[in-house]
Design a protein around this motif. Structure first.
Motif, short mmCIF file in Angstrom:
data_model
loop_
_atom_site.label_atom_id
_atom_site.label_comp_id
_atom_site.label_asym_id
_atom_site.label_seq_id
_atom_site.Cartn_x
_atom_site.Cartn_y
_atom_site.Cartn_z
N GLU A 1 0.84 -1.22 0.00
CA GLU A 1 0.00 0.00 0.00
C GLU A 1 0.87 1.26 0.00
O GLU A 1 0.74 2.15 0.85
N TYR A 2 1.80 1.29 -0.99
CA TYR A 2 2.68 2.44 -1.17
C TYR A 2 3.49 2.78 0.08
O TYR A 2 3.69 3.95 0.42
N GLY A 3 3.90 1.72 0.77
CA GLY A 3 4.78 1.91 1.91
C GLY A 3 4.10 2.00 3.26
O GLY A 3 4.77 2.12 4.29
N LEU A 4 2.76 1.96 3.29
CA LEU A 4 2.05 2.04 4.57
C LEU A 4 2.07 0.71 5.32
O LEU A 4 2.04 0.69 6.56
N GLY A 5 2.08 -0.39 4.62
CA GLY A 5 2.00 -1.69 5.27
C GLY A 5 0.56 -2.10 5.51
O GLY A 5 -0.36 -1.62 4.85
N GLY A 6 0.34 -2.99 6.48
CA GLY A 6 -1.01 -3.47 6.79
C GLY A 6 -1.92 -2.36 7.28
O GLY A 6 -1.48 -1.39 7.88
N ILE A 7 -3.21 -2.53 7.03
CA ILE A 7 -4.21 -1.52 7.40
C ILE A 7 -4.78 -1.86 8.77
O ILE A 7 -5.09 -3.02 9.07
N THR A 8 -4.92 -0.86 9.62
CA THR A 8 -5.38 -1.09 10.99
C THR A 8 -6.50 -0.13 11.38
O THR A 8 -6.67 0.93 10.78
N LYS A 9 -7.20 -0.55 12.42
CA LYS A 9 -8.24 0.27 13.03
C LYS A 9 -7.80 0.64 14.44
O LYS A 9 -7.26 -0.19 15.17
N LYS A 10 -8.04 1.87 14.83
CA LYS A 10 -7.61 2.33 16.16
C LYS A 10 -8.29 1.51 17.25
O LYS A 10 -9.52 1.35 17.24
N GLY B 1 -6.29 1.07 20.66
CA GLY B 1 -5.47 1.13 21.87
C GLY B 1 -4.13 0.45 21.73
O GLY B 1 -3.27 0.55 22.62
N LEU B 2 -3.91 -0.25 20.61
CA LEU B 2 -2.62 -0.86 20.33
C LEU B 2 -1.79 0.06 19.43
O LEU B 2 -2.32 1.04 18.88
N ILE B 3 -0.50 -0.24 19.28
CA ILE B 3 0.41 0.59 18.49
C ILE B 3 1.01 -0.23 17.36
O ILE B 3 1.47 -1.36 17.58
N ARG B 4 0.99 0.32 16.18
CA ARG B 4 1.50 -0.40 15.01
C ARG B 4 3.01 -0.59 15.07
O ARG B 4 3.74 0.22 15.66
N SER B 5 3.47 -1.64 14.41
CA SER B 5 4.89 -1.85 14.16
C SER B 5 5.00 -2.30 12.70
O SER B 5 4.48 -3.35 12.33
N ALA B 6 5.69 -1.52 11.88
CA ALA B 6 5.80 -1.86 10.46
C ALA B 6 6.62 -3.13 10.25
O ALA B 6 6.34 -3.93 9.36
N PHE B 7 7.61 -3.33 11.13
CA PHE B 7 8.48 -4.50 11.03
C PHE B 7 8.60 -5.20 12.38
O PHE B 7 8.35 -4.60 13.43
N ARG B 8 8.97 -6.46 12.32
CA ARG B 8 9.16 -7.29 13.52
C ARG B 8 10.59 -7.16 14.03
O ARG B 8 11.46 -6.64 13.32
N PRO B 9 10.88 -7.70 15.22
CA PRO B 9 12.26 -7.70 15.72
C PRO B 9 13.24 -8.44 14.80
O PRO B 9 14.44 -8.25 14.90
N SER B 10 12.72 -9.28 13.92
CA SER B 10 13.55 -9.99 12.94
C SER B 10 13.89 -9.12 11.74
O SER B 10 14.61 -9.56 10.84
N ASP B 11 13.37 -7.90 11.70
CA ASP B 11 13.49 -6.98 10.55
C ASP B 11 12.62 -7.39 9.38
O ASP B 11 12.78 -6.89 8.26
N ASP B 12 11.68 -8.32 9.60
CA ASP B 12 10.72 -8.71 8.56
C ASP B 12 9.44 -7.90 8.73
O ASP B 12 9.02 -7.59 9.85
N ALA B 13 8.78 -7.60 7.63
CA ALA B 13 7.54 -6.83 7.67
C ALA B 13 6.45 -7.59 8.43
O ALA B 13 6.35 -8.82 8.31
N THR B 14 5.64 -6.87 9.17
CA THR B 14 4.50 -7.49 9.84
C THR B 14 3.41 -7.80 8.82
O THR B 14 3.31 -7.15 7.78
N THR B 15 2.59 -8.79 9.14
CA THR B 15 1.41 -9.09 8.32
C THR B 15 0.25 -8.22 8.76
O THR B 15 -0.38 -7.52 7.96
N PHE B 16 -0.04 -8.25 10.06
CA PHE B 16 -1.00 -7.34 10.68
C PHE B 16 -0.20 -6.47 11.66
O PHE B 16 0.46 -7.00 12.55
N PRO B 17 -0.25 -5.14 11.51
CA PRO B 17 0.74 -4.30 12.16
C PRO B 17 0.70 -4.22 13.69
O PRO B 17 1.67 -3.75 14.28
#
Length: 546
Positions: free
Chosen positions: A303-312, A314-330
């Motif tokens: 999505e042009y660099g946004l990554g997975g789509i989320t709904k607010k 109370g949680l906080i997004r993370s574009a990538f995991r501690p492994s440096d791999d992209a998250t599936t659901f942020p």
């Protein structure tokens, strides 16, 4: 008077003996239960003797001592401690592994240390990559916290890591890895690639890679809190100029990444301050996007660099995991759990600091804002995890999801890198015997986790970063730290020793579960430090295994 014949006598004598025997038995019973019973005395061992421990003969594989002769940093206290264990540890392979792994960060990765006590600074490389990851450096230096109250220079080295991390995160709080600090003496080395298309744009002279990973912030706060817990020196941290400049920008990122993806959030940014000769911090006004031209989907965001789509929620997004791999659901749950714990801890530390000052003067307004913001946000995240990330599994019951999007989608898996679901008790989010955690642990250490691999040599958790059949020693070490089963611990220790014999007498990044001579990254300091702390935990919890 009648006379007894021989036949009569033969009948009377056995009868008399029977009567006598019955009387004797009754007498014994009556005496036994009418006399007061005294507990027999037990032999007590001398006070200087420990209770006898069942013998355990650990298999030996002939591990070799591989510490370098030329070492970057030496702590006499650490060296003395390691030496003190030589005669105590019966498992000589495990002792050699401890010697090789525990001091590895000090031996090999301290690339620059400014020893000025008023402003110590420490630049740590990860190992074979000449850059400093926020996450890695926090974990690399953490094993030495237990020694810093006895070694002032080591204490400054640890605080120097916090200082450098703070300056990095002030410049770019979205970035995960950085070059040698701009204020350090120049040194020739590898240069970062500038082919990534990233918002906010950064200077590749300062940033190695700008993958936004929530655990970078979580680890920065964790090292902050652990330093305070160990030394009790809250003031040194929360009045540090670099630390105070970094925190507001960190909270700006957290506020941005809590919002729904649609519509784009509107920003109300506070002005950022900078020191003379420091680079201008990157602008946070446009949020975060990351695109990389690659044939690996986990190395870029859709999505042009946004990554997975989320709904607010109370949680906080993370574009990538501690492994440096992209998250599936942020909404990455382990990283949210880590951050929640550290924010609540930080609020308590700052409250203690403010109470010690007994002041509400304007000079402490910043600390007061951090106290209230940390407490509120930490509690919000914790509540949201239980509301949105607890899933009913058909086999294991209630478990934690690895990632969610708060639209109803959930990903059930775990990755080897920490923070992970496996590491939740070590992160301080819950106890080892927590029911949901036990269910989750059973699930992720089974074939229900798509990144759990079994082979002829080993079994354990890997991840997309290194692919099929590649298990990470870090996951096996975390399995030991979260285990309540001695048999499991014994088996894992044996696997790690046999693996180390095949991979250079240290921890590697990952190895093949069927053929451990196939492995990645032989110089990986974070894993070595984790091995060191895990062996120390084994010595404490299972001394007869060491």
């Amino acid at each position: 008077m009648p006379s007894f014949n021989d036949r009569t006598i033969k009948k009377v004598i056995p009868l008399s003996l029977l009567v006598f025997f019955i009387i004797l038995v009754n007498f014994i019973i009556i005496y036994r239960y009418t006399e007061p019973y005294e507990e027999p005395e037990l032999a007590t061992p001398p006070a200087d003797e420990e209770p006898e421990i069942p013998p355990y003969n650990a298999p030996q594989y002939g591990l070799e001592f591989v510490r370098p002769k030329e070492r970057k940093f030496v702590s006499p206290v650490l060296e003395k401690y390691i030496k003190s264990l030589e005669l105590k540890m019966k498992d000589k392979d495990l002792y050699i592994l401890l010697q090789n792994c525990l001091p590895n960060t000090l031996d090999t990765t301290v690339e620059w240390f400014n020893e000025d006590k008023s402003d110590p600074r420490t630049f740590l490389i990860t190992g074979d990559i000449p850059a400093m990851w926020i996450r890695d450096s926090a974990n690399q230096i953490a094993p030495y916290l237990r020694f810093i109250n006895e070694d002032e220079k080591l204490r400054d080295l640890v605080f120097g890591v916090i200082q450098v991390q703070a300056s990095y995160l002030h410049y770019d709080p979205y970035a995960n890895a950085f070059m040698r600090p701009w204020y350090a003496p120049k040194k020739e080395g590898r240069k970062a690639s500038n082919t990534d298309n990233v918002i906010p744009a950064y200077n590749p002279e300062f940033v190695w890679e700008s993958k936004y990973e929530l655990d970078s912030i979580g680890h920065f706060l964790q090292l902050t809190n652990d330093y305070i817990d160990t030394t009790g020196d809250i003031e040194r941290v929360v009045t540090s100029e670099d630390w105070l400049r970094a925190i507001p920008r960190i909270f700006t990122v957290l506020e941005d990444q809590m919002q729904s993806t649609w519509p784009a959030p509107k920003f109300s940014l506070k002005a950022s301050t900078k020191k003379i000769n420091d680079p201008e911090p990157v602008s946070l006004a446009r949020g975060y996007r990351f695109r990389r031209y690659t044939d690996r989907p986990t190395e870029t965001l859709g999505e042009y660099g946004l990554g997975g789509i989320t709904k607010k929620c109370g949680l906080i997004r993370s574009a990538f995991r501690p492994s440096d791999d992209a998250t599936t659901f942020p909404y990455l749950i382990p990283s949210n759990a880590q951050l929640s714990v550290q924010l609540i801890k930080l609020s308590k530390h700052i409250q203690v600091f403010l109470e010690s000052k007994n002041e509400t003067r304007s000079e402490f307004n910043m600390q007061q804002d951090i106290h209230f913001s940390s407490k509120e946000l930490g509690e919000t995240i914790r509540k949201a995890i239980y509301e949105h990330a607890v899933v009913k599994h058909a086999v294991f019951g209630e478990v934690f999801a690895f990632e969610v999007d708060c639209f109803g989608s959930q990903l059930l898996m775990d990755d080897a890198n920490t923070p992970s679901l496996l590491s939740l008790p070590v992160l301080g989010f819950l106890e080892k015997n927590d029911t949901i955690y036990r269910n989750t642990r059973d699930m992720i250490l089974s074939e229900w986790n798509p990144w759990y691999f079994k082979g002829k040599f080993a079994k354990g958790i890997g991840g997309p970063h290194t692919g099929q059949d590649m298990v990470w020693p870090m996951s096996l070490l975390m399995q030991i730290q979260t285990s309540t089963n001695e048999s499991e611990v014994r088996q894992l220790v044996d696997v790690l020793k046999r693996m180390a014999k095949k991979t250079g007498n240290l921890m590697c990044e990952s190895f093949d579960v069927n053929k451990p001579t196939v492995f990645t990254r032989s110089w990986f300091s974070w894993a070595n430090g984790l091995a060191g702390t895990t062996i120390l935990q084994i010595i404490q919890d299972y001394p007869h295994l060491a």
